[in-house]
Design a protein around this motif. Structure first.
Motif, mmCIF file in Angstrom:
data_model
loop_
_atom_site.group_PDB
_atom_site.id
_atom_site.type_symbol
_atom_site.label_atom_id
_atom_site.label_comp_id
_atom_site.label_asym_id
_atom_site.label_seq_id
_atom_site.Cartn_x
_atom_site.Cartn_y
_atom_site.Cartn_z
ATOM 1 N N CYS A 89 52.756 88.468 21.342
ATOM 2 C CA CYS A 89 51.799 88.232 22.430
ATOM 3 C C CYS A 89 52.169 89.028 23.679
ATOM 4 O O CYS A 89 51.290 89.598 24.337
ATOM 5 C CB CYS A 89 51.698 86.740 22.738
ATOM 6 S SG CYS A 89 50.816 85.815 21.466
ATOM 7 N N HIS A 93 49.901 91.921 25.431
ATOM 8 C CA HIS A 93 49.417 91.435 26.726
ATOM 9 C C HIS A 93 48.501 90.216 26.573
ATOM 10 O O HIS A 93 47.525 90.066 27.305
ATOM 11 C CB HIS A 93 48.719 92.543 27.519
ATOM 12 C CG HIS A 93 49.569 93.755 27.710
ATOM 13 N ND1 HIS A 93 50.625 93.794 28.593
ATOM 14 C CD2 HIS A 93 49.545 94.959 27.093
ATOM 15 C CE1 HIS A 93 51.209 94.975 28.523
ATOM 16 N NE2 HIS A 93 50.582 95.698 27.626
ATOM 17 N N TYR A 94 48.837 89.361 25.599
ATOM 18 C CA TYR A 94 48.103 88.115 25.400
ATOM 19 C C TYR A 94 48.870 87.002 26.105
ATOM 20 O O TYR A 94 50.094 87.051 26.221
ATOM 21 C CB TYR A 94 48.015 87.748 23.914
ATOM 22 C CG TYR A 94 47.303 88.744 23.031
ATOM 23 C CD1 TYR A 94 46.388 89.664 23.529
ATOM 24 C CD2 TYR A 94 47.553 88.753 21.666
ATOM 25 C CE1 TYR A 94 45.752 90.558 22.696
ATOM 26 C CE2 TYR A 94 46.906 89.642 20.827
ATOM 27 C CZ TYR A 94 46.014 90.550 21.337
ATOM 28 O OH TYR A 94 45.384 91.430 20.508
ATOM 29 N N GLN A 95 48.142 85.982 26.538
ATOM 30 C CA GLN A 95 48.770 84.818 27.145
ATOM 31 C C GLN A 95 48.926 83.747 26.076
ATOM 32 O O GLN A 95 47.945 83.358 25.439
ATOM 33 C CB GLN A 95 47.906 84.281 28.282
ATOM 34 C CG GLN A 95 47.758 85.243 29.434
ATOM 35 C CD GLN A 95 46.779 84.733 30.469
ATOM 36 O OE1 GLN A 95 46.367 83.583 30.451
ATOM 37 N NE2 GLN A 95 46.381 85.602 31.380
ATOM 38 N N SER A 97 50.260 79.854 25.116
ATOM 39 C CA SER A 97 50.633 78.570 25.706
ATOM 40 C C SER A 97 50.670 77.489 24.632
ATOM 41 O O SER A 97 50.058 77.624 23.567
ATOM 42 C CB SER A 97 49.656 78.168 26.814
ATOM 43 O OG SER A 97 48.351 77.994 26.291
ATOM 44 N N ASN A 112 43.509 89.542 26.325
ATOM 45 C CA ASN A 112 43.157 90.272 27.536
ATOM 46 C C ASN A 112 41.998 91.180 27.164
ATOM 47 O O ASN A 112 42.215 92.254 26.616
ATOM 48 C CB ASN A 112 44.352 91.061 28.051
ATOM 49 C CG ASN A 112 44.059 91.772 29.347
ATOM 50 O OD1 ASN A 112 42.914 92.042 29.676
ATOM 51 N ND2 ASN A 112 45.107 92.088 30.082
#
Length: 118
Positions: A89, A93-95, A97, A112
């Motif tokens: 991730c 450039h992924y978020q 959680s 993104n």
């Protein structure tokens, strides 16, 4: 085990191998840490991917679970899967959680869209 999906039709521009790592990791964790008669919910939207699953475990530490070799006492895994997921991730450039609510573990990846579109 019940598996429910909600999948939107769209195109994402990404490295196929890395997307396979993400999906395989999340799906195998949702199965491994579930129980007989449990459920898995997979939602894929243009901007995000969400895996939710039932489990005998209560909420996990939302930061430590992404560290290498971190695992709780009931896990028979290596403790590397979520650390690898985090690194993929970050590279894309992924978020990423984690959230626990109403006896459901939820992993959410936000894409993104500016970086993934042509």
């Amino acid at each position: 085990m019940k598996v429910k999906t909600e999948i939107a039709a769209f195109t994402i521009y990404a490295n196929r191998s890395l997307i396979e790592i993400i999906v395989n990791n999340l799906f195998s964790n949702a199965i491994r840490h579930n129980y007989d008669g449990g459920s898995i919910q997979i939602s894929l939207f243009e901007d995000s991917l969400i895996f939710s699953n039932t489990s005998t475990q209560t909420g996990l530490h939302p930061v430590k679970i992404f560290e290498r070799f971190y695992k709780d006492n009931t896990s028979d895994g290596t403790g590397l899967g979520l650390a690898i997921l985090k690194q993929v991730c970050l590279r894309q450039h992924y978020q990423l959680s984690y959230h626990y609510e109403q006896k459901q573990h939820q992993f959410k990846i936000i894409f993104n869209s500016q970086e993934n579109s042509i």
